[in-house]
Each structure stands twice: as structure tokens, then as C-alpha cells.
Design an enzyme around this catalytic site. Sequence first.
Site, PDB file in Angstrom:
ATOM      1  N   SER A 126      37.513   7.626   4.118  1.00 50.47           N
ATOM      2  CA  SER A 126      37.933   7.882   5.496  1.00 50.47           C
ATOM      3  C   SER A 126      36.733   7.789   6.430  1.00 50.47           C
ATOM      4  CB  SER A 126      38.542   9.277   5.603  1.00 50.47           C
ATOM      5  OG  SER A 126      38.782   9.601   6.959  1.00 50.47           O
ATOM      6  N   TYR A 139      38.246  18.141   3.606  1.00 45.90           N
ATOM      7  CA  TYR A 139      38.655  16.731   3.615  1.00 45.90           C
ATOM      8  C   TYR A 139      37.449  15.804   3.770  1.00 45.90           C
ATOM      9  CZ  TYR A 139      41.168  12.476   4.868  1.00 45.90           C
ATOM     10  OH  TYR A 139      41.649  11.182   4.882  1.00 45.90           O
TER      11      TYR A 139
HETATM   12  N1  LIG Z   1      46.672   8.493   7.546  1.00 46.42           N
HETATM   13  C1  LIG Z   1      45.421   8.513   7.993  1.00 46.42           C
HETATM   14  O1  LIG Z   1      45.144   8.631   9.206  1.00 46.42           O
HETATM   15  C2  LIG Z   1      44.279   8.343   7.031  1.00 46.42           C
HETATM   16  C3  LIG Z   1      42.993   8.190   7.572  1.00 46.42           C
HETATM   17  C4  LIG Z   1      41.906   8.029   6.712  1.00 46.42           C
HETATM   18  C5  LIG Z   1      42.114   8.023   5.344  1.00 46.42           C
HETATM   19  N2  LIG Z   1      43.381   8.184   4.845  1.00 46.42           N
HETATM   20  C6  LIG Z   1      43.545   8.182   3.390  1.00 46.42           C
HETATM   21  O2  LIG Z   1      44.501   7.224   3.033  1.00 46.42           O
HETATM   22  C7  LIG Z   1      45.166   7.644   1.838  1.00 46.42           C
HETATM   23  C8  LIG Z   1      46.665   7.574   2.047  1.00 46.42           C
HETATM   24  O3  LIG Z   1      47.000   8.478   3.083  1.00 46.42           O
HETATM   25  P1  LIG Z   1      48.414   8.451   3.822  1.00 46.42           P
HETATM   26  O4  LIG Z   1      48.142   8.785   5.218  1.00 46.42           O
HETATM   27  O5  LIG Z   1      49.145   7.220   3.473  1.00 46.42           O
HETATM   28  O6  LIG Z   1      49.092   9.745   3.151  1.00 46.42           O
HETATM   29  P2  LIG Z   1      50.580  10.076   2.656  1.00 46.42           P
HETATM   30  O7  LIG Z   1      51.587   9.309   3.420  1.00 46.42           O
HETATM   31  O8  LIG Z   1      50.664  11.554   2.636  1.00 46.42           O
HETATM   32  O9  LIG Z   1      50.564   9.533   1.148  1.00 46.42           O
HETATM   33  C9  LIG Z   1      49.784  10.166   0.193  1.00 46.42           C
HETATM   34  C10 LIG Z   1      50.077   9.536  -1.152  1.00 46.42           C
HETATM   35  O10 LIG Z   1      49.213  10.134  -2.133  1.00 46.42           O
HETATM   36  C11 LIG Z   1      50.000  10.559  -3.234  1.00 46.42           C
HETATM   37  N3  LIG Z   1      49.412  11.738  -3.851  1.00 46.42           N
HETATM   38  C12 LIG Z   1      48.908  12.844  -3.240  1.00 46.42           C
HETATM   39  N4  LIG Z   1      48.502  13.718  -4.150  1.00 46.42           N
HETATM   40  C13 LIG Z   1      48.716  13.157  -5.366  1.00 46.42           C
HETATM   41  C14 LIG Z   1      48.520  13.585  -6.697  1.00 46.42           C
HETATM   42  N5  LIG Z   1      47.973  14.781  -6.988  1.00 46.42           N
HETATM   43  N6  LIG Z   1      48.879  12.758  -7.707  1.00 46.42           N
HETATM   44  C15 LIG Z   1      49.417  11.552  -7.445  1.00 46.42           C
HETATM   45  N7  LIG Z   1      49.644  11.090  -6.209  1.00 46.42           N
HETATM   46  C16 LIG Z   1      49.308  11.901  -5.185  1.00 46.42           C
HETATM   47  C17 LIG Z   1      51.361  10.889  -2.651  1.00 46.42           C
HETATM   48  O11 LIG Z   1      52.295  10.836  -3.700  1.00 46.42           O
HETATM   49  P3  LIG Z   1      53.701  11.671  -3.685  1.00 46.42           P
HETATM   50  O12 LIG Z   1      54.171  11.669  -2.251  1.00 46.42           O
HETATM   51  O13 LIG Z   1      54.575  10.856  -4.610  1.00 46.42           O
HETATM   52  O14 LIG Z   1      53.392  13.027  -4.170  1.00 46.42           O
HETATM   53  C18 LIG Z   1      51.515   9.780  -1.631  1.00 46.42           C
HETATM   54  O15 LIG Z   1      51.979   8.604  -2.252  1.00 46.42           O
HETATM   55  C19 LIG Z   1      44.637   9.049   1.538  1.00 46.42           C
HETATM   56  O16 LIG Z   1      43.607   8.960   0.579  1.00 46.42           O
HETATM   57  C20 LIG Z   1      44.085   9.505   2.856  1.00 46.42           C
HETATM   58  O17 LIG Z   1      43.069  10.466   2.737  1.00 46.42           O
HETATM   59  C21 LIG Z   1      44.459   8.339   5.647  1.00 46.42           C
END
Ligand SMILES: NC(=O)c1ccc[n+]([C@@H]2O[C@H](COP(=O)([O-])OP(=O)(O)OC[C@H]3O[C@@H](n4cnc5c(N)ncnc54)[C@H](OP(=O)(O)O)[C@@H]3O)[C@@H](O)[C@H]2O)c1
Length: 238
Positions: A126, A139
Site C-alpha cells: 500500500s 496497517y
Molecule cells: N482498497 C484500497 O484502497 C487499498 C489500498 C491499498 C492497498 N490495498 C490492499 O489491497 C488488497 C485488497 O484489498 P481490497 O480493498 O480489495 O479488500 P477487500 O475487498 O476487503 O478484499 C479483501 C480480500 O482478502 C481476503 N482475505 C482477508 N483476510 C483473509 C484471510 N485471513 N485468509 C484468506 N483471505 C483473506 C478476503 O477474503 P474473504 O472475503 O473471502 O474472507 C477478500 O477476498 C489488500 O491487501 C489491501 O490491503 C487496498
Amino acid sequence: MKRVLITGASSGIGLQLALDYAAEGWQVIACGRDAARLAELSAQSSNIVSRRFDITDLAATREALAECTADLVILCAGTCEYLDNAVVEAEKVARVLSTNLLGPVNCLDALLPQLAPGARIAFVGSTASLIPLPRAEAYGASKAALAYFARSLGVDLAQRGIAVSLVMPGFVATPLTARNDFAMPMIITSQQASGYIRRGLAKGAAEIAFPPLFAALLRLAALLPQAMQAWLAQRLVR
Ligand SMILES: NC(=O)c1ccc[n+]([C@@H]2O[C@H](COP(=O)([O-])OP(=O)(O)OC[C@H]3O[C@@H](n4cnc5c(N)ncnc54)[C@H](OP(=O)(O)O)[C@@H]3O)[C@@H](O)[C@H]2O)c1
């Protein structure tokens, strides 16, 4: 047919990546925990198969990924919990570190032995790890540690012909950020995020930070003295 394994494929950025790679003709191994959302995803393309496991559970991860191989591994699963009023709650910090840092480590423990020269591993970190943001102790620390792990592993794996990329998104509209109660500057859609990531990985970029202006501003801010970084960070998310 090229094969991509994506963790966190049941939601948000990972889900969009799974759909887009499948549409491009890749075979997709979509990983997550939510059975219903994974089934719904697999039903959308014959190119998508799913694996359900918790990345914080090493035994379950090893079992799910045994004998699994891929040309591209995108370690996207992650979570975010903020600290409130600077209360350092150990269990909360442990949960975030366990998912965001040790989760990808568990996946690689299971996958790396099977990866062939020419494969690429992408860690989703991130831009939050670039400067100290309010309430983001857990985080930001998890993503800063992940970034170091990725860069260091990249040095070692080069000898085996395996490449490593670090993906650093800014704010992306997903279920994760839907919980945020503050303004998110320059927020983009998961479709845009997937585009940045897929184009960067296709070019073999070692670092993929986006949106470009947001990432450039944070990189500039990271060069400032600490006191100015803190002053700026407080205003950025107000
Ligand atoms: N959205 C943003 O603004 C942003 C910015 C910077 C970085 N990121 C990074 O991008 C990545 C995806 O984020 P997102 O925004 O798409 O989040 P999201 O919609 O909440 O999706 C998170 C995903 O991670 C999976 N997950 C979480 N904990 C897990 C575990 N213990 N075991 C297996 N799977 C797990 C969830 O699976 P289930 O739902 O099936 O449990 C879900 O598929 C993350 O690493 C986040 O830190 C996001």
C-alpha cells in the site's frame, strides 16, 4: 494457457483481477475464504477455479496450495483495522500483521517450491506504508514490512529466475474502504486498479504504485522531515 493464482479473489481488487485475467484468457486460481462469493466468481467464467482457505492458517494454506503452480502469483488478500485514540490493542495489531504479513509468507511457504523460472510474484502492499498516517499504525506497519519482505525476496529469487513485483495502491473503492469514515483523496475504482496492476505486471515492473499523481505526492512527502510528514498526513485524511 497462462495461469495466475490470486489470493483475496473473493472481493474488491482481487475479485476484479480474477475477472479481468479470466477475460484475457488466463486460467485463474481464485483464493479466498467466503465460499458463496468464490462459487459466484467461478460461475462467471470457465477459466476460473477456486480454492478456499484462511491464509493465516499455515497448515490449511499448505494443504490448499500443495502441488499448485502458476506463472503469476498475486498475493492480494489483506485486511485493515485502525487504532482508535492511540490505544495500542495487541490483538488488533496481531490480527493485521498476521493477515497482511504472515498470510503472504504462508502462501509462499506452500507455493515457492513449485514455482518455475520465469514465474512472477506480486505482493499487494500500500502507498500507506510511505508516510505515517493517523490511526494506521498496524496497517501501515504491516504493509511497510511486506514491502521490505518483497524487495528482499526479489533480490534472492532473481538467482532462480523468479521475479517479484510490489504493488502499492492508493485509495480504491472496495468493501475494505467502504468502512472508512474519512475523505479518501484521488480514490479510484477496482476496475482502474486492476488495469494499473495488469499493465504494470505485463511490463515486468518491480514497483507498481497508483494512481500515479497520488503515489508521486506521497513519495515526495516521504522525503520531507518527519514533523512535516506528520503535519501533511493529518491534513491528507481529514
Ligand atoms: N482498497 C484500497 O484502497 C487499498 C489500498 C491499498 C492497498 N490495498 C490492499 O489491497 C488488497 C485488497 O484489498 P481490497 O480493498 O480489495 O479488500 P477487500 O475487498 O476487503 O478484499 C479483501 C480480500 O482478502 C481476503 N482475505 C482477508 N483476510 C483473509 C484471510 N485471513 N485468509 C484468506 N483471505 C483473506 C478476503 O477474503 P474473504 O472475503 O473471502 O474472507 C477478500 O477476498 C489488500 O491487501 C489491501 O490491503 C487496498
